[in-house]
Enzyme design. Structure first.
Site, PDB file in Angstrom:
ATOM      1  N   ASP A  39      41.141  42.261  38.980  1.00 11.90           N
ATOM      2  CA  ASP A  39      41.721  42.472  37.648  1.00 11.90           C
ATOM      3  C   ASP A  39      42.689  43.642  37.564  1.00 11.90           C
ATOM      4  O   ASP A  39      43.177  43.962  36.468  1.00 11.90           O
ATOM      5  CB  ASP A  39      40.613  42.675  36.615  1.00 11.90           C
ATOM      6  N   ASP A  52      42.297  33.007  37.107  1.00 14.90           N
ATOM      7  CA  ASP A  52      42.819  34.200  36.447  1.00 14.90           C
ATOM      8  C   ASP A  52      43.641  35.071  37.403  1.00 14.90           C
ATOM      9  O   ASP A  52      44.567  35.774  36.991  1.00 14.90           O
ATOM     10  CB  ASP A  52      41.680  35.047  35.887  1.00 14.90           C
ATOM     11  N   GLY A  70      34.961  23.533  44.478  1.00 16.65           N
ATOM     12  CA  GLY A  70      35.553  24.035  43.254  1.00 16.65           C
ATOM     13  C   GLY A  70      34.518  23.971  42.156  1.00 16.65           C
ATOM     14  O   GLY A  70      33.855  22.937  41.976  1.00 16.65           O
TER      15      GLY A  70
END
Length: 405
Positions: free
Chosen positions: A118, A180, A238
């Site tokens: 992040d 993300d 996945g």
């Protein structure tokens, strides 16, 4: 002469008709609303602790819940980023001063070993916008150092950046990469062309290529998480973490993909990315409800009563405004018109907080499976909303929407 004049009249009429939907959206009014809400938030935070960042306002509340800026709090960069965007829109020196102080609270991240992926969200939304608007070399150094830190999570055998080191043992996900993570590649691309190690560009491209190959289904919907074997580098499976099911299309995950691969095309001009991102976009647009703000997951079992995710709509609206500048006329207009429809809905009383709360928007969904931030105002929705508004305004003023750092 009459034919020439008639031709000009026709051209002007066509131009006005083509821009009719644009002209009906009051972007300046929306930006003024954001500025007013930003100032409301600053007032609410007094006396200000610049290490405490607004995170959310739950549906039943009307004041911000703040979190301490830390390596674990992935949303800490969005509030400083909002302040920088508001300063860009208003040129208010008081907002700039507040942006500088909140941004400074994140400087430690450039000297801290990477906790997870992040760092792009944390530092590029804050320091990235700060440097773009001020060209302060101190900001540049922090971005470059943070990019180097993010790169330590890259596994060359797999070809992607490890997203969550903490989940390697906790969930038996040897090397996990979440969608993300596509957003964090922008910081690596930027660093590589602004004095950083050129290897950062190669890492970003490798990550994008492996994600494109392994993290999408045949219909171009995405898995939230790809789990890889660290020995062979091959995909194990996945799965989802924040979506409804492993085989469902989590709205914000698909939004991250649209935004991330648009950036990849901008930075590489690889036509494969441009072709791919249109397919990823089209399945998203095809499944939208009438107001163009998605349900939190496209397969949520309680549609049409399922919670919406305004944050996903904000991310996609911003991405489509950029993506529209890379395409031929018909596709460009389709995507720009879709973005305008999203912004109109988001700017309506159905989604704006108005006087009820100091945030910009209502009705985002953070982590439905975990039961957290459901039907809430969430800071990253506000960040991408004001970003989309500024992009729309620049695009309509024929400025360079892609002006970057």
């Amino acid at each position: 002469m009459k034919k020439i004049i008639l031709g000009l009249v026709v051209l002007l009429f066509c131009a006005c008709s083509a821009n009719h939907s644009d002209n009906s959206f009051d972007v300046n009014g929306a930006l003024k609303y954001c500025s007013a809400q930003t100032n409301r938030t600053l007032k609410e935070l007094e006396p200000i602790d610049y290490t405490m960042m607004p995170r959310n306002i739950m549906d039943s509340l009307n004041t911000w819940s703040c979190r301490k800026a830390s390596k674990e709090e992935w949303t800490s960069g969005f509030w400083p980023g909002i302040l920088w965007y508001d300063y860009e829109a208003t040129k208010d020196p008081k907002i700039k001063a507040e942006a500088e102080k909140f941004t400074a609270s994140l400087g430690f991240l450039s000297k801290t070993p990477a906790y997870d992926h992040d760092l792009g969200f944390l530092v590029f939304c804050s320091y990235g916008n700060a440097y773009r608007l001020t060209k302060n070399p101190v900001y540049k150094k922090i971005i470059l150092d943070t990019a180097d830190s993010l790169a330590t999570l890259f596994n060359p055998k797999v070809g992607t950046i490890l997203s969550w080191p903490r989940e390697v043992k906790a969930r038996n996900w040897p090397h996990n990469t979440i969608m993300d993570n596509m957003i964090n590649l922008e910081m690596l691309f930027w660093a590589a062309k602004n004095g950083g190690d050129k290897r950062l560009y190669d890492i970003a491209v490798s990550h994008a290529n492996k994600t494109m190959k392994c993290q999408f289904r045949p219909d171009y919907s995405s898995y939230h998480v790809a789990v890889y074997d660290t020995v062979t580098g091959n995909l194990i499976k996945g799965v989802t973490h924040q979506g409804y099911a492993d085989n469902s299309m989590w709205a914000r995950g698909q939004a991250w993909a649209i935004y991330g691969f648009t950036v990849c095309y901008r930075e590489t001009k690889n036509p494969e990315y441009l072709s791919f991102v249109q397919k990823v976009t089209d399945i998203y647009l095809k499944g939208l409800p009438e107001d163009n703000v998605p349900y939190w997951d496209f397969s949520a079992p309680d549609i049409p009563k399922a919670p919406r995710d305004a944050s996903a709509a904000c991310v996609v609206a911003s991405a489509l405004l950029e993506l529209s500048t890379y395409l031929d006329k018909d596709k460009s207009e389709e995507y720009k018109d879709a973005a305008v429809k999203m912004l109109k809905s988001l700017s309506s009383p159905a989604y704006q907080c108005g006087d009820a709360k100091p945030a910009f928007l209502l009705h985002s969904t953070g982590h439905w499976p975990n039961g957290s931030e459901i039907d809430a105002s969430i800071i990253y929705a506000d960040y991408y909303y004001i970003e989309a508004l500024l992009r729309f305004k620049k695009l309509n003023e024929n400025k360079d929407i892609l002006e970057k750092l």
